[in-house]
Design an enzyme around this catalytic site. Structure first.
Site, PDB file in Angstrom:
ATOM      1  N   TYR A  48      -9.966  -3.533  18.338  1.00 51.73           N
ATOM      2  CA  TYR A  48     -10.491  -2.805  17.167  1.00 51.73           C
ATOM      3  C   TYR A  48     -12.018  -2.665  17.204  1.00 51.73           C
ATOM      4  O   TYR A  48     -12.596  -1.975  16.360  1.00 51.73           O
ATOM      5  CB  TYR A  48     -10.097  -3.486  15.844  1.00 51.73           C
ATOM      6  CG  TYR A  48      -8.621  -3.575  15.559  1.00 51.73           C
ATOM      7  CD1 TYR A  48      -7.675  -2.934  16.353  1.00 51.73           C
ATOM      8  CD2 TYR A  48      -8.143  -4.327  14.486  1.00 51.73           C
ATOM      9  CE1 TYR A  48      -6.314  -3.046  16.095  1.00 51.73           C
ATOM     10  CE2 TYR A  48      -6.795  -4.427  14.217  1.00 51.73           C
ATOM     11  CZ  TYR A  48      -5.885  -3.800  15.023  1.00 51.73           C
ATOM     12  OH  TYR A  48      -4.546  -3.916  14.751  1.00 51.73           O
ATOM     13  N   HIS A 106      -1.210  -8.447  21.778  1.00 49.41           N
ATOM     14  CA  HIS A 106      -1.185  -7.178  21.032  1.00 49.41           C
ATOM     15  C   HIS A 106       0.003  -6.290  21.415  1.00 49.41           C
ATOM     16  O   HIS A 106       0.635  -5.670  20.547  1.00 49.41           O
ATOM     17  CB  HIS A 106      -2.501  -6.430  21.274  1.00 49.41           C
ATOM     18  CG  HIS A 106      -2.868  -5.482  20.185  1.00 49.41           C
ATOM     19  ND1 HIS A 106      -4.160  -5.254  19.804  1.00 49.41           N
ATOM     20  CD2 HIS A 106      -2.117  -4.688  19.378  1.00 49.41           C
ATOM     21  CE1 HIS A 106      -4.186  -4.372  18.815  1.00 49.41           C
ATOM     22  NE2 HIS A 106      -2.956  -4.007  18.541  1.00 49.41           N
TER      23      HIS A 106
HETATM   24  P1  NAP Z   1      -1.726   1.066   6.437  1.00 52.02           P
HETATM   25  O1  NAP Z   1      -2.205  -0.207   5.834  1.00 52.02           O
HETATM   26  O2  NAP Z   1      -0.281   1.347   6.515  1.00 52.02           O
HETATM   27  O3  NAP Z   1      -2.364   2.295   5.668  1.00 52.02           O
HETATM   28  C1  NAP Z   1      -3.733   2.468   5.496  1.00 52.02           C
HETATM   29  C2  NAP Z   1      -3.960   3.832   4.818  1.00 52.02           C
HETATM   30  O4  NAP Z   1      -3.471   3.780   3.468  1.00 52.02           O
HETATM   31  C3  NAP Z   1      -5.414   4.200   4.752  1.00 52.02           C
HETATM   32  O5  NAP Z   1      -5.487   5.603   4.934  1.00 52.02           O
HETATM   33  C4  NAP Z   1      -5.817   3.822   3.324  1.00 52.02           C
HETATM   34  O6  NAP Z   1      -6.856   4.673   2.876  1.00 52.02           O
HETATM   35  C5  NAP Z   1      -4.537   4.113   2.559  1.00 52.02           C
HETATM   36  N1  NAP Z   1      -4.360   3.215   1.390  1.00 52.02           N
HETATM   37  C6  NAP Z   1      -4.467   1.880   1.354  1.00 52.02           C
HETATM   38  N2  NAP Z   1      -4.155   1.395   0.148  1.00 52.02           N
HETATM   39  C7  NAP Z   1      -3.856   2.465  -0.638  1.00 52.02           C
HETATM   40  C8  NAP Z   1      -3.469   2.608  -1.990  1.00 52.02           C
HETATM   41  N3  NAP Z   1      -3.304   1.543  -2.777  1.00 52.02           N
HETATM   42  N4  NAP Z   1      -3.243   3.860  -2.455  1.00 52.02           N
HETATM   43  C9  NAP Z   1      -3.382   4.954  -1.649  1.00 52.02           C
HETATM   44  N5  NAP Z   1      -3.768   4.878  -0.358  1.00 52.02           N
HETATM   45  C10 NAP Z   1      -3.996   3.639   0.147  1.00 52.02           C
HETATM   46  O7  NAP Z   1      -2.352   1.259   7.916  1.00 52.02           O
HETATM   47  P2  NAP Z   1      -2.882   0.353   9.072  1.00 52.02           P
HETATM   48  O8  NAP Z   1      -4.325   0.082   8.869  1.00 52.02           O
HETATM   49  O9  NAP Z   1      -2.512   0.998  10.343  1.00 52.02           O
HETATM   50  O10 NAP Z   1      -2.052  -1.017   8.983  1.00 52.02           O
HETATM   51  C11 NAP Z   1      -2.529  -2.182   8.335  1.00 52.02           C
HETATM   52  C12 NAP Z   1      -3.040  -3.190   9.338  1.00 52.02           C
HETATM   53  O11 NAP Z   1      -2.039  -3.524  10.297  1.00 52.02           O
HETATM   54  C13 NAP Z   1      -4.191  -2.667  10.228  1.00 52.02           C
HETATM   55  O12 NAP Z   1      -5.407  -2.560   9.551  1.00 52.02           O
HETATM   56  C14 NAP Z   1      -4.170  -3.668  11.343  1.00 52.02           C
HETATM   57  O13 NAP Z   1      -4.787  -4.878  10.948  1.00 52.02           O
HETATM   58  C15 NAP Z   1      -2.665  -3.853  11.541  1.00 52.02           C
HETATM   59  N6  NAP Z   1      -2.128  -2.979  12.621  1.00 52.02           N
HETATM   60  C16 NAP Z   1      -1.643  -3.575  13.743  1.00 52.02           C
HETATM   61  C17 NAP Z   1      -1.086  -2.815  14.763  1.00 52.02           C
HETATM   62  C18 NAP Z   1      -0.533  -3.505  15.976  1.00 52.02           C
HETATM   63  O14 NAP Z   1      -0.233  -2.829  16.973  1.00 52.02           O
HETATM   64  N7  NAP Z   1      -0.372  -4.811  15.931  1.00 52.02           N
HETATM   65  C19 NAP Z   1      -1.026  -1.419  14.645  1.00 52.02           C
HETATM   66  C20 NAP Z   1      -1.533  -0.824  13.495  1.00 52.02           C
HETATM   67  C21 NAP Z   1      -2.056  -1.624  12.484  1.00 52.02           C
HETATM   68  P3  NAP Z   1      -8.361   4.148   2.611  1.00 52.02           P
HETATM   69  O15 NAP Z   1      -8.744   3.196   3.703  1.00 52.02           O
HETATM   70  O16 NAP Z   1      -9.152   5.435   2.675  1.00 52.02           O
HETATM   71  O17 NAP Z   1      -8.357   3.538   1.260  1.00 52.02           O
END
Ligand code: NAP
Length: 280
Positions: A48, A106
């Protein structure tokens, strides 16, 4: 905060904050906000490019280190015993901490057995409080669990209302591996926040669709790390413990499950080729 006990007895928060796709220059502020809101679990990764920013926030936040739970992940290009071992030292340095609470592999590609053995050694040396994997679908997870000395304690996989991973969850339970979700909102794909079923149920509890989606996962024994760069949304995402979905509502949301990825499949050769190319 609800906690879960990992196989080695370590207590892990069931809700935290993920920092994927947060630019290094915004990340410190975001993590400080997330901690201010109440989060203690922070999920980052070598890939990241923001471990230093997380480290700065850990140092500045004023919360004792032992109250925080820091997760990071070894990237594919650092796979293999020696490279993984060196990368763990790098992560410790960037995170400015003497131990990582949970280290994950990962992706299940390249020499992940070598990586895992380096992690087992670092765990025995006290540099890691817990070890686990990410994106290990049942076939790879079963393989690993059968041939390592210390079984992975957590598996972080794509999990949200449209991909609930019910069968994979049963396998994780069987091997004593805790299920951790990534992408709890599928990054907003599939009109997530305006889904009519989520909205209807949300209205009933005076909550948002986001909160209902997170609550479903929490009540399904899944650890969640929603990401947002906005403090109002962080507050919303943290405020999910003052209501409980009824069995009937759980069932209705459960029926939204499409049992397929909203992103890509780890079984698709093109995806695997792409991910492997990132490791070369
Ligand atoms: P996510 O949490 O599913 O979604 C994030 C999106 O939702 C952003 O666009 C955010 O916008 C929006 N959002 C958040 N809260 C909201 C709410 N209450 N109302 C409306 N919109 C909202 O996506 P993600 O970041 O991919 O997944 C979460 C975490 O999982 C990551 O940050 C990472 O730590 C981990 N991850 C791991 C892998 C892996 O391969 N291990 C892959 C992907 C992710 P804003 O930011 O503009 O508010």
């Amino acid at each position: 905060m609800k906690h879960t006990a990992l196989a080695n007895g370590v207590k892990m928060p069931m809700l935290g904050y993920g920092v994927y796709q947060i630019a290094p220059e915004d990340c410190e502020r975001c993590v400080l906000d997330a901690i201010k809101v109440g989060n203690r679990l922070i999920d980052t990764a070598q890939a990241y490019n923001n471990e230093e920013a997380v480290g700065n926030a850990i140092n500045k936040c004023g919360i004792p280190r032992e109250e925080l739970f820091i997760v990071t992940k070894v990237w594919i290009s650092n796979a293999g015993y020696e490279k993984a071992k060196a990368s763990i030292e790098q992560s410790l340095k960037k995170l400015q901490t003497s131990y990582i609470d949970l280290l994950l592999i990962h992706q299940p590609f390249n020499d992940y057995y070598g990586t895992y053995r380096a992690m087992e050694d670092a765990y025995k040396d006290g540099k890691l409080r817990a070890i686990g994997v990410s994106n290990f679908y049942p076939d790879r997870l079963i393989d690993l669990c059968n041939f390592v000395e210390i079984k992975p304690m957590v598996n972080q996989v794509e999990t949200h209302v449209f991909q609930q991973q019910k069968e994979a969850h049963k396998i994780m339970d069987k091997y004593g591996v805790k299920h951790m979700s990534w992408g709890p909102f599928a990054e907003g794909r599939k009109d997530y926040f305006s889904n009519p079923v989520l909205l209807e149920i949300a209205k009933k509890y005076n909550k948002s669709s986001a909160q209902v989606a997170l609550r479903l996962l929490n009540q399904s024994d899944v650890i969640i790390i929603p990401k947002s760069t906005h403090i109002e949304r962080m507050e919303q995402n943290f405020d999910i413990f003052d209501f409980k979905l009824s069995e009937e509502d759980m069932k209705r949301i459960s029926e939204l499950d499409e049992s397929e990825s909203a992103f890509f499949s780890h079984y698709d050769p093109e995806t695997v080729e792409f991910l492997c190319s990132l490791g070369r």
